[in-house]
Scaffold this active site. Sequence first.
Site: not given
Length: 293
Positions: A233-234
């Site tokens: 994820a980011k």
Amino acid sequence: MAGRYAPSPTGNLHVGNLRTAILAWLFARSTGRDFLLRIEDLDRVRAGSEAQQIRELTDIGLDWDGTPARQSERLALYEHAIDSLTARGLTFECFCTRRDIAEAASAPHALPGHYPGTCRDLSDEEREERRRSRPSALRLRSRVNQWAISDLIHGEYEGAVDDFVIRRNDGAPAYNLAVVVDDHAQGVDQVVRGDDLLSSTPRQAYLGSLLGYPAPEYAHVPLALNADGQRLAKRDGAVTLEDLASIAVEPHEVRALILDSLGLPNHSLSAALAAFDPGALPREPWVVSNLGS
Ligand code: GLU
């Protein structure tokens, strides 16, 4: 015949998404199929994200046939499919809240992960009364509990099918319906995507069978994970092209890292395509850490 990549425009693509896109392209192009891009924008759209994702896919060298389709422009198609199911008695209105479902699903006889059937057999009067207090979702009146699909990576896979939602109670078509209708309408007969969607596939394939669609070929590819084994994820640092460019890792270098992770020649997509062998793909998730170092 076509394959496709179908991102949801919710933010920048990260290297795991880009890897899935490259794989979908390799599967399609290596089998002489067209490759389509479809923007799945029925839900949670972030402004500017569609154009950004298209730029990112172009920057790593992918190409596709025609202009990208947008689900938000195809609502009539989904309604048509929903109407045809309803005309055959294959849908019912559901007024349950998430909480109603969680409570009913915890009853001792409930099938795990299945809609507990609360609204399946309401009388006309009961339905009328509930309509006054809540908008309804529409569910498929499923006649099976399980459905088997065949996947190029996972082989024969059987999974749960329940009375899943095909139109949400805000009126939007559900992802599970839209994806099936679109793939068929666009001539997509090869579905390559992350293996987080494998467990939804029996539902989609069953729905497709009710609509009279031939089953596509499926390949659910391993996801990218962070060093803790969670889905990338980011928050995992430099994982998008933008982040990586800011630490001087260029898109062609990102593509090379992705192709390395697939055991393919890394200097160009055409070299990777020439060497592509689905049988030799890694079966394990791609563990991503410190891409820039
Ligand atoms: N739009 C979905 C996603 O971004 C993918 C759906 C699909 O490939 O079928 O997760």
